[in-house]
Design a protein around this motif. Structure first.
Motif, PDB file in Angstrom:
ATOM      1  N   UNK A   1      -7.314   6.743  -6.650  1.00  0.00           N
ATOM      2  CA  UNK A   1      -6.406   5.782  -6.014  1.00  0.00           C
ATOM      3  C   UNK A   1      -4.980   6.294  -6.099  1.00  0.00           C
ATOM      4  N   UNK A   2      -4.140   5.820  -5.163  1.00  0.00           N
ATOM      5  CA  UNK A   2      -2.711   6.173  -5.233  1.00  0.00           C
ATOM      6  C   UNK A   2      -2.001   5.194  -6.154  1.00  0.00           C
ATOM      7  N   UNK A   3      -0.684   5.280  -6.164  1.00  0.00           N
ATOM      8  CA  UNK A   3       0.106   4.378  -7.003  1.00  0.00           C
ATOM      9  C   UNK A   3       0.092   2.941  -6.480  1.00  0.00           C
ATOM     10  N   UNK A   4      -0.368   2.742  -5.256  1.00  0.00           N
ATOM     11  CA  UNK A   4      -0.448   1.375  -4.717  1.00  0.00           C
ATOM     12  C   UNK A   4      -1.553   0.606  -5.442  1.00  0.00           C
ATOM     13  N   UNK A   5      -1.252  -0.668  -5.704  1.00  0.00           N
ATOM     14  CA  UNK A   5      -2.245  -1.470  -6.424  1.00  0.00           C
ATOM     15  C   UNK A   5      -2.820  -2.583  -5.555  1.00  0.00           C
ATOM     16  N   UNK A   6      -2.275  -2.761  -4.371  1.00  0.00           N
ATOM     17  CA  UNK A   6      -2.825  -3.776  -3.480  1.00  0.00           C
ATOM     18  C   UNK A   6      -2.598  -3.339  -2.034  1.00  0.00           C
ATOM     19  N   UNK A   7      -3.334  -3.955  -1.121  1.00  0.00           N
ATOM     20  CA  UNK A   7      -3.186  -3.663   0.302  1.00  0.00           C
ATOM     21  C   UNK A   7      -1.756  -3.938   0.747  1.00  0.00           C
ATOM     22  N   UNK A   8      -1.205  -5.039   0.255  1.00  0.00           N
ATOM     23  CA  UNK A   8       0.140  -5.426   0.652  1.00  0.00           C
ATOM     24  C   UNK A   8       1.173  -4.382   0.225  1.00  0.00           C
ATOM     25  N   UNK A   9       1.002  -3.900  -0.994  1.00  0.00           N
ATOM     26  CA  UNK A   9       1.915  -2.877  -1.476  1.00  0.00           C
ATOM     27  C   UNK A   9       1.743  -1.593  -0.655  1.00  0.00           C
ATOM     28  N   UNK A  10       0.497  -1.312  -0.338  1.00  0.00           N
ATOM     29  CA  UNK A  10       0.207  -0.128   0.478  1.00  0.00           C
ATOM     30  C   UNK A  10       0.924  -0.204   1.822  1.00  0.00           C
ATOM     31  N   UNK A  11       0.935  -1.390   2.442  1.00  0.00           N
ATOM     32  CA  UNK A  11       1.539  -1.535   3.763  1.00  0.00           C
ATOM     33  C   UNK A  11       3.061  -1.472   3.732  1.00  0.00           C
ATOM     34  N   UNK A  12       3.655  -1.942   2.622  1.00  0.00           N
ATOM     35  CA  UNK A  12       5.116  -2.017   2.604  1.00  0.00           C
ATOM     36  C   UNK A  12       5.761  -0.882   1.804  1.00  0.00           C
ATOM     37  N   UNK A  13       4.953  -0.131   1.078  1.00  0.00           N
ATOM     38  CA  UNK A  13       5.536   0.954   0.274  1.00  0.00           C
ATOM     39  C   UNK A  13       4.867   2.287   0.590  1.00  0.00           C
ATOM     40  N   UNK A  14       5.199   2.861   1.729  1.00  0.00           N
ATOM     41  CA  UNK A  14       4.575   4.142   2.087  1.00  0.00           C
ATOM     42  C   UNK A  14       4.820   5.224   1.035  1.00  0.00           C
ATOM     43  N   UNK A  15       5.950   5.127   0.335  1.00  0.00           N
ATOM     44  CA  UNK A  15       6.243   6.141  -0.690  1.00  0.00           C
ATOM     45  C   UNK A  15       5.181   6.161  -1.790  1.00  0.00           C
ATOM     46  N   UNK A  16       4.707   4.959  -2.181  1.00  0.00           N
ATOM     47  CA  UNK A  16       3.702   4.897  -3.254  1.00  0.00           C
ATOM     48  C   UNK A  16       2.329   5.370  -2.773  1.00  0.00           C
TER      49      UNK A  16
END
Lengths: 455, 481, 297
Positions: free
Chosen positions: C128-143
């Motif tokens: 997994x990447x540093x994103x912990x949720x779908x929402x974070x994935x959508x709003x934090x491309x850097x993570x």
């Protein structure tokens, strides 16, 4: 100038004007991504309070990108009418807001005011406006422009016919063109986003558009949205173009990412004066969108509303016929959901009109944002209520080349009916001549039948 | 954004040896990757520019029944030299032998000789219906029909035959050929020197006397031309067909029924200029035949005036332009092949039907059985195995397909023939790789897609173009089976 | 899709039912009474027509066009939604529902999750990447461009070092695109095998963006990393996948260093065929030791 305030027993202090402008913004995911948004809802209001107390001169004298560093700043500052500015420079931003919203305000007064404002001032007053404020303010700020026809007159509402095709197939493009005109769309411009933006391709499509327009005697404008230099080359080689298009940004660095300098736009405008197929004098078409500077790391730590306002200040120098924000295209990392998209659409339209440019909006959304067609119909309706010059028209709202959704061909006449508006007058007459609508603007059975053009 | 892999230009030659005239043209076919550059390439022919048109030569004959091959060769060689074209740079093209010339004793020999002489990949094509299609496209009737969303018939009226092709929005819907032409009666020094047998019959049936040796009486010849024109009217469905009409069809067993009267008509061929009104009609026998009179008769026909007349892009050159620019196709852009096998010419098609494709077993069996059709004097010959193929096959399906083809064609492979596979749907690259993985030894194969063929067709596959991405293909189809 | 005749027949059927229920007489205005009498509803067998069953190229609602044949031919030149007709100035009900169904497909592809068991079923090594949720994935491309620490440890342990080619899979913006994996992966492997190249275990990254391949590159030290990732869906193209390839990728490389093949799904380039094409591109990258704009294809 004060940078501190107390709110509900807490003290809020801001670093500088840029910081106040950023934190006074309504919540935007792009400002959060940039790390410049207000931390709390209360801090946001505190920033608005500080902003409301600032003088117009405080905001003008602190451009978010320094004058020496940036040609966009220089163009905005150099184009200010100093006599008008002198009259308003000691107004607070709150007074400026109330001047605009005053019930006795006329379009002419707002046009005059525009010439004394910098883009930071325009953005600042926008941050003090609610959505309905933005609509009323914009409605007063009527801006018309003339290319072959006049856009923006009260009582009219136009659309751009956008017949995009995933492979630029000429038959496929033409099929969409016919469908769009059959729905009374396309009075603002017939404009294609090409897949292939090479010279040959641009020339081919420009010729095809000109031929179709001439064959059916359609009073409108044509354009192919390639890079400005490619369009100029096409025009120099004799291709028929009414408008030259370019995507622009609110900083020199942002324009660099588009391969663009201010000189190029000046050259394009000069070229069109001598080689364009249009009547003029307004011969340019620009697109913008909140967040584009951040996405190319060209935002200089400023918020996306202020950077967007600077696009309009930059655009104004070239007296464009059309400017539209592509408001939901950029994705949820800049505008999170339909609420933020709606707000941004109203802000951009207001700021464009207050700047004094012929403003439209591509009310749209991608598939990874929390929005749907209802949201975009809402925004389009609010925009027309606010006097927006034009929105987009594409088949059923589905752009098969850019892979996003926006307003469809059907929206043009739906919104005209809802608000008792007409198309641009010459185009409205053409619709009657073609038998699409009756003299009293009722739809006929030909309306929506693209096969009437199969001749 | 710009196109993915850019462009390539294919030099195409067209050679037409007609009843009266022989012509050569060269054209540039621009092949461009129409994908965005971010997806799998998709090359298409996007532009066709004629870069050289030869003069119009009289077709040289040794006798009424033999073409002067050496003289034709001389004409063609001369035009290559004048155009500065080296035959090794020719990418595609076609030699067509049309009209009465196609019926000369040595027609086949000439056309095949020329197709070798003209370039490595130049095909020989003929057949009255194919000629109609080629002339119609060369005249631009298909494009007009498409652009105006209408029906257009093109009549190519030449020296020996008149070829009719009708297009509905760009698609060919009917084609036929009549033995009507401007050179079927010849005149020299005020005397008729030749009357083609069928024209003689036609005149007789109308009670008009016309014989070789008679004085060339203009009113009489006009009446013959009017009778010939009535045949054209009948073919277009404008007037009821007479009892004689079937006799005048080049292929007598094939009746012609148009799906309706076309909205527009264009005329091409050598006679066309006199239909549209030539600046110099003063001498009706200026070509030593009745071409001018026939043109006038067609121009004045009341029935033909019922159809709106449009001007073609080409008149006398329609056929050669059609041959040079409108025959070549290209394969799909993700394919597998061994270049050493190319070009392939005149490969017959073994076409599988949907039932044959229903299962791996059925496919294997069908290939085996149908291969027998191509056994001549006990010997197998090279065939191309063609099928539609699944629209988006799973990897497993592709493996089965490769297996079925190789097992079905085992005998062909055993006799040392290369494998040639043609599918309509986009799967040639993965299928080719699967075949390569399973094919014994370093046996060569060609596996292409995006080409539609049918049983009875022959296919020519040229040498690679566009940096090896695509192969030029010509499908020689018998139309309207 | 409903044709005019179908609609007419439906209306007639409904009317005759109504008439039958009313004893065969024409409907008349019922006297106003206290409380309406509601007829009993019969639930019938069978299905309402599938509004997505007809492709947009074939969906046609204009009741009486001036040139029907021409219109239908014109529709074949574009997948744009034309010939859709209208209700007043608004959309026809069926084309509107088709559009909404297609948008629903796209939204479900973006916001839906890849089943937890998918990587294991495919034999992939899941991280997994540093994103912990779908929402974070959508709003934090850097993570979404960075592998989390646990994933880095896992991949370092399980993946071979210095393999010629590493295939990598990520959900990206479409969970539905994973449907292409069983056809594209073996096609790439078959193509590479033809060039004498074997491919080792495949890492799978949840909440991954394209940049995640730059994080994996230095970790495995492969010459080529090929990332198969779900694309941002268009309408009704929820399953579309892209293959990104780069020579020795790392965070220092510009985006233009990547070579991409997009639009891979059953309605675009079929995944098996695309896999064969991807294999030949990987071979070209290996030979040229460059990728992206510098690679001459």
């Amino acid at each position: 100038m004060k940078l501190k305030t107390n709110l509900l027993g807490k003290t809020y202090a801001f670093r500088d004007v840029k910081d106040v402008l950023a934190k006074a913004n309504e919540l935007k995911s792009g400002d959060q991504l940039a790390g410049i948004a207000a931390e709390t809802a209360q801090e946001r209001i505190a920033a608005k309070v500080v902003l409301a107390n600032m003088l117009v001169s405080d905001v003008r004298n602190n451009p978010v990108v320094p004058y020496e560093q940036d040609e966009v700043t220089r163009i905005i500052q150099d184009d200010v009418n100093e006599r008008i500015y002198e009259e308003i420079k000691n107004w607070t931003m709150a007074e400026l807001r109330e001047y605009i919203l005053d019930n006795s305000r006329t379009a002419a007064e707002i046009r005059r005011l525009s010439r004394g404002l910098t883009s930071e001032v325009v953005a600042g007053v926008c941050k003090l406006m609610s959505n309905l404020d933005l609509m009323l303010g914009a409605k007063t700020a009527v801006v018309t422009a003339h290319c072959n026809t006049t856009i923006g007159a009260p009582g009219t509402f136009a659309t751009r016919l956008q017949p995009n095709h995933p492979t630029d197939d000429p038959d496929g493009i033409l099929a969409s063109v016919m469908e769009g005109f059959a729905y009374g769309s396309g009075d603002a411009v017939l404009g294609l986003n090409p897949v292939d933006d090479s010279l040959g391709s641009v020339q081919r499509i420009l010729q095809m558009f000109d031929d179709f327009r001439n064959k059916w005697e359609i009073p409108t404008q044509t354009c192919v949205l390639a890079h400005v230099t490619t369009q100029m080359e096409a025009v120099q080689k004799g291709s028929p173009a009414d408008l030259i298009f370019q995507s622009i940004a609110g900083s020199e660095l942002g324009n660099e990412a588009f391969g663009l300098t201010a000189q190029m736009l000046q050259d394009a405008k000069d070229l069109m004066a001598t080689k364009g197929t249009c009547t003029g004098p307004n011969v340019m078409y620009f697109e913008t969108g909140q967040g584009s500077e951040l996405s190319s790391d060209a935002h200089h730590g400023a918020d996306q509303v202020t950077m967007e306002a600077r696009c309009y200040g930059f655009a104004k120098r070239y007296e464009p016929f059309l400017v539209n924000t592509v408001v939901g295209f950029i994705g949820p990392e800049y505008l999170y959901d339909s609420k933020q998209v709606t707000r941004a659409g109203l802000e951009d339209h207001f700021m464009g009109k207050l700047t004094g440019i012929s403003m439209g909006c591509d009310a749209c959304y991608t598939n990874h944002i929390k929005a749907d067609q209802n949201d975009i119909e809402n925004l389009a309706t609010l925009l027309v209520a606010a006097g927006c010059n034009y929105v987009m028209g594409i088949p059923h709202g589905d752009d098969i080349m850019l892979m996003y959704q926006c307003t469809g061909y059907h929206e043009a006449e739906s919104l005209r009916q809802l608000f008792g508006k007409t198309a641009i007058p010459e185009f409205d007459e053409w619709m009657k001549k073609m038998g699409l609508i009756t003299e009293d603007r009722k739809l006929t059975k030909r309306f929506g039948d693209a096969s009437i053009f199969l001749k | 954004m710009s196109r993915g892999l850019g462009k390539d230009v294919l030099l195409s030659v067209g050679i037409d040896i007609g009843t009266s005239t022989t012509q050569v043209i060269f054209s540039h076919l621009t092949i461009q990757d129409m994908s965005s550059g971010f997806s799998v390439p998709r090359f298409e022919i996007v532009d066709k520019q004629i870069v050289y048109k030869s003069g119009i030569h009289t077709t040289p004959l040794l006798s009424p029944t033999r073409i002067d091959m050496a003289a034709v060769r001389g004409i063609v060689a001369g035009e290559y030299a004048k155009a500065g074209v080296d035959r090794t740079t020719i990418g595609t093209g076609a030699v067509v032998i049309t009209g009465e010339t196609a019926r000369k004793e040595n027609a086949n020999e000439v056309v095949h000789y020329l197709s070798d002489f003209a370039g490595d990949f130049v095909v020989a094509a003929a057949g009255p219906e194919l000629e109609s299609l080629i002339a119609g496209r060369g005249a631009g009737a298909d494009t007009y029909a498409k652009e105006h969303s209408t029906t257009v018939a093109n009549y190519d009226v030449g020296g020996g035959t008149s070829n009719l092709a009708m297009f509905d929005r760009g698609r060919l819907v009917a084609a036929t050929c009549l033995d009507i032409g401007g050179r079927l009666i010849r005149v020299d020094g005020g005397q008729i020197t030749y009357v083609a047998p069928k024209i003689q019959e036609l005149a007789d049936s109308e009670g008009i006397r016309v014989r070789a040796g008679d004085r060339a009486d203009i009113p009489t010849l006009k009446r013959v031309c009017q009778a010939m024109t009535r045949m054209l009217e009948m073919s277009l469905g404008l007037t009821p067909k007479s009892a004689f009409f079937p006799r005048i069809r080049t292929e007598q067993d094939k009746d012609i029924v148009l799906p309706g009267v076309p909205a527009f008509i264009s005329f091409s061929g050598g006679v066309a200029d006199h239909i549209y009104g030539s600046p110099d009609d003063s001498d009706p026998f200026r070509y030593g035949d009745i071409g001018v009179l026939l043109g006038q008769a067609i121009r004045e026909s009341a029935a033909l005036k019922l159809i709106t007349r449009i001007t073609p892009n080409e008149t006398i050159r329609a056929t050669v332009v059609g041959a040079g620019t409108h025959i070549a196709e290209i394969s799909g852009s993700t394919i597998e092949y061994d270049e050493s096998l190319l070009p392939l010419k005149n490969v017959p098609i073994l076409k599988l039907n949907p039932a044959d494709e229903a299962s791996p077993t059925a496919m294997r069996q069908a290939i085996r059985e149908k291969l027998e059709w191509f056994r001549l004097d006990g010997e197998l010959q090279l065939v191309a195995i063609a099928f539609q193929g699944p629209r988006s096959p799973s990897f497993k399906q592709v493996g089965q397909l490769a297996q079925s083809i190789m097992e079905g064609a085992a005998e062909l492979l055993a006799e040392g023939f290369p494998l040639v596979v043609i599918s309509e749907n986009d799967l040639a690259k993965v299928l080719g790789q699967a075949i390569r993985a399973a094919l014994p030894g370093q046996r060569g194969f060609v596996c292409i897609d995006a080409v539609g063929v049918d049983s009875g067709d022959y296919v020519d596959i040229g040498t690679p173009t566009a940096k090896g991405r695509v192969l030029p293909v010509v499908v020689k189809t018998l139309l309207f089976r | 899709m409903y044709q005019e005749n179908d609609v007419r027949d439906m209306v007639r059927a409904a009317l005759s039912e109504l008439l039958a229920a009313q004893g065969g007489s024409a409907p008349v205005a019922a006297p106003v009474s206290a409380g309406a009498t509601l007829a009993a509803t019969t639930v019938e067998e069978g299905f309402c027509p599938d509004v997505t069953a007809v492709s947009t190229k074939d969906e046609f609602h204009v009741p009486d066009p001036e040139n029907r044949e021409g219109y239908l031919a014109m529709k074949q030149s574009t997948v744009g939604r034309i010939g859709v007709w209208r209700a007043g100035p608004r959309y026809n009900t069926w084309s509107m529902l088709h559009f909404r169904a297609d948008h629903a497909t796209a939204q479900d592809a973006v916001f839906g999750e890849v089943p937890e068991e998918f990587p294991a079923q495919q034999g992939f090594i899941a991280g997994q990447t540093l994103c912990t949720s779908k929402d974070e994935f959508l709003t934090r491309p850097d993570l979404g461009r960075k592998l989390n620490d646990e994933t880095k440890r896992l991949f370092a342990e399980k993946l071979p070092k210095g393999a010629k080619v590493t295939i990598m899979v990520a959900d990206g913006l479409s969970s539905a695109a994973m449907v292409n994996i069983p056809d594209i992966v073996p096609a790439i492997k078959q193509g590479l095998k033809g060039f004498g190249i074997d491919v080792g275990p495949i890492p799978y990254v949840k909440y991954g963006r394209v940049g995640a391949m730059d994080d994996l590159g230095p970790l495995v030290g492969s010459d080529v990393v090929c990332l198969l990732i779900g694309e941002r869906p268009g309408l009704a193209t929820g399953e579309s996948m892209s293959a990104y390839m780069a020579y020795q990728p790392s965070a220092d490389r510009p985006e233009s260093w990547r070579t991409v093949v997009s639009n891979i799904y059953s309605g675009g380039t079929p995944p098996a065929e695309a896999g064969a094409h991807v294999a030949t591109i990987i071979k070209k990258i290996l030979d040229a030791k460059v990728s992206g704009v510098d690679l001459s294809l």
